[in-house]
Design a protein around this motif. Structure first.
Motif, mmCIF file in Angstrom:
data_model
loop_
_atom_site.group_PDB
_atom_site.id
_atom_site.type_symbol
_atom_site.label_atom_id
_atom_site.label_comp_id
_atom_site.label_asym_id
_atom_site.label_seq_id
_atom_site.Cartn_x
_atom_site.Cartn_y
_atom_site.Cartn_z
ATOM 1 N N ASP A 276 9.584 6.455 -2.964
ATOM 2 C CA ASP A 276 9.060 7.023 -1.722
ATOM 3 C C ASP A 276 8.562 5.872 -0.871
ATOM 4 O O ASP A 276 8.307 4.768 -1.383
ATOM 5 C CB ASP A 276 7.940 8.018 -2.019
ATOM 6 C CG ASP A 276 7.661 8.978 -0.861
ATOM 7 O OD1 ASP A 276 8.362 8.901 0.166
ATOM 8 O OD2 ASP A 276 6.733 9.808 -0.974
ATOM 9 N N SER B 36 5.412 10.983 -5.174
ATOM 10 C CA SER B 36 5.098 11.443 -3.821
ATOM 11 C C SER B 36 3.829 10.750 -3.362
ATOM 12 O O SER B 36 2.904 10.532 -4.156
ATOM 13 C CB SER B 36 4.897 12.965 -3.784
ATOM 14 O OG SER B 36 6.122 13.639 -3.950
ATOM 15 N N PHE C 185 6.616 17.461 -3.691
ATOM 16 C CA PHE C 185 6.397 17.014 -2.318
ATOM 17 C C PHE C 185 4.945 17.291 -1.949
ATOM 18 O O PHE C 185 4.269 18.115 -2.569
ATOM 19 C CB PHE C 185 7.367 17.679 -1.326
ATOM 20 C CG PHE C 185 6.942 19.042 -0.849
ATOM 21 C CD1 PHE C 185 6.186 19.196 0.299
ATOM 22 C CD2 PHE C 185 7.291 20.172 -1.566
ATOM 23 C CE1 PHE C 185 5.789 20.450 0.731
ATOM 24 C CE2 PHE C 185 6.912 21.428 -1.138
ATOM 25 C CZ PHE C 185 6.155 21.576 0.010
ATOM 26 N N ASP D 182 11.555 20.958 -2.090
ATOM 27 C CA ASP D 182 11.077 20.326 -0.863
ATOM 28 C C ASP D 182 10.418 21.392 -0.003
ATOM 29 O O ASP D 182 10.456 22.598 -0.324
ATOM 30 C CB ASP D 182 12.207 19.627 -0.105
ATOM 31 C CG ASP D 182 11.718 18.436 0.693
ATOM 32 O OD1 ASP D 182 10.485 18.274 0.847
ATOM 33 O OD2 ASP D 182 12.570 17.649 1.175
#
Length: 403
Positions: free
Chosen positions: A243, A294, A352, A401
């Motif tokens: 990420d 995340s 997420f 997501d």
């Protein structure tokens, strides 16, 4: 009760009902969460997200393609909690208007329109450019890339005969998908397979994490959607997922499947020429196979999902440098499902974090669920609720997501 009183009571009842309807209207949801089931008939389960982090199921939508029914790529023989061996098999566009899903069982990609009420409308389905697609990257400006495992020769597949690859598709404003001619590129070796495909924040570079090779390949994008010559970055860790923070700080999670207790996270600066400069390398969390990460929007905290231990670990970030905060920030017990290396686990896979940084959503492939966690100011996690049980396939679902 006289007529006047009765009329007033009825009016009050109607008003309360109207207020209740407004509160529960899909239009009033703060955001949405989408989970991919990976069943033989692949589907997406949509949830409305309330301001308190709780979820309400909206509907289930067929992708028009096939999943693997939980079977591990590339052999498709064993049902496990991480069948794709990848990140981002389901992604939403930065403007939250389009959703993309892989159909690993039939080699296609599906696009959906995200409606104002958070429901989905299927738009298109197109070939992925190879076999066994399992990771997606979108640059936010009409360029979508998908990785295909194909049939590599490695520890998972000793008799393989075809290198893994990546291929590009153009996406118009409605979500229609068009394969890009001459966009397919093979990965760097016969043995490697893709762990994650993602674009840099500016959309100009495509990163491919190559498993079993300790390589992160960075491709420049051309105006026609094809890719230039990659920078093959040899890194000192077995990166799996990643990420970004800001414009060019890359955080990776690093797997150690055959070295229990040595899972790590690392950080790098992505340079304009595609090279990576290490910031912090191999910060251990004492877990097995941290495969997903995340990061909070303010760049202060990172959370890793540790597949084989059923845990989430938290890290503190300071100018892109990592330090372990809590190795066991969250845990969900196993219910009999196993990983590819036979650990019994709840199977935390994709995650997420909401745009406001208040909530983290974790998909548990070994429980067939999505768990909502509230993120504290100190980086702690507090469970809000568990959702999707009975709607999401119990073992082998993958892809999450939302916004």
């Amino acid at each position: 009760m006289n007529l006047k009183t009765t009329s007033a009571a009825l009016a009050l009842t109607a008003l309360l009902a109207a207020c209740s309807a407004v509160r529960s209207s899909p239009d009033s949801y703060e955001g949405a969460v989408y989970a991919q089931t990976n069943e033989t008939v692949n589907t997406i389960v949509a949830f409305g997200r309330k301001t308190d982090g709780t979820l309400v199921k909206l509907n289930t939508y067929a992708t028009g393609g096939a999943g693997t029914a939980g079977k591990l790529v590339p052999l498709l023989e064993k049902v496990v909690v991480d069948p794709f061996f990848s990140n981002d098999s389901l992604i939403i566009s930065p403007d939250h208007k389009l959703l993309f899903a892989v159909n690993t069982g039939d080699g296609t990609v599906t696009s959906f329109k995200v409606n104002a009420d958070k429901t989905l409308t299927r738009v298109d389905r197109a070939p992925s450019g190879g076999k066994l697609p399992q990771s997606l990257g979108y640059n936010g400006d009409g360029l979508l890339y998908v990785s295909n495992v194909n049939n590599p020769k490695n520890v998972l597949n000793p008799n393989g005969d075809k290198r893994a690859s990546i291929s590009g598709l153009r996406v118009d404003a409605s979500g229609k998908l068009t394969p890009i001619p001459n966009s397919t590129r093979e990965l760097s070796t016969d043995a490697t397979q893709p762990g994650h495909v993602t674009f840099s924040p500016n959309g100009k570079q495509l990163l491919v994490i190559e498993l079993f090779a300790k390589t992160i390949s960075v491709y420049p994008t051309n105006a026609d959607g094809t890719l230039g010559t990659p920078m093959l970055n040899s890194v000192p860790v077995d990166a799996f997922g990643s990420d970004f923070i800001g414009n060019n700080t890359l955080i990776t999670v690093d797997v150690t499947p055959f070295n229990p207790g040595n899972g790590t996270a690392s950080s790098f600066t992505l340079n304009d020429d595609g090279s990576l400069t290490p910031l912090t390398v191999g910060v251990r969390n004492g877990k097995i196979e941290p495969c997903w990460v995340s990061i909070t929007p303010d760049g202060k905290f990172a959370f890793t999902s540790n597949l084989d231990t059923g845990t989430i670990s938290s890290y503190r970030l300071d100018q892109g440098k990592l330090s372990l905060l809590n190795a066991d920030a969250a845990f969900k017990p196993a219910e009999g499902a196993k990983s590819a290396i036979d650990y019994v686990t709840s199977g935390p896979v994709d995650t997420f974090i909401t745009p406001d940084g208040k909530y983290l959503y974790q998909q548990y492939s070994g429980r067939g669920s999505v768990v909502a966690y509230q993120i504290g100011a100190d980086g702690s996690l507090k469970e809000v609720g568990e959702y999707g049980r009975g709607d999401i396939m119990k073992i082998g679902s993958e892809g999450l997501d939302g916004f």
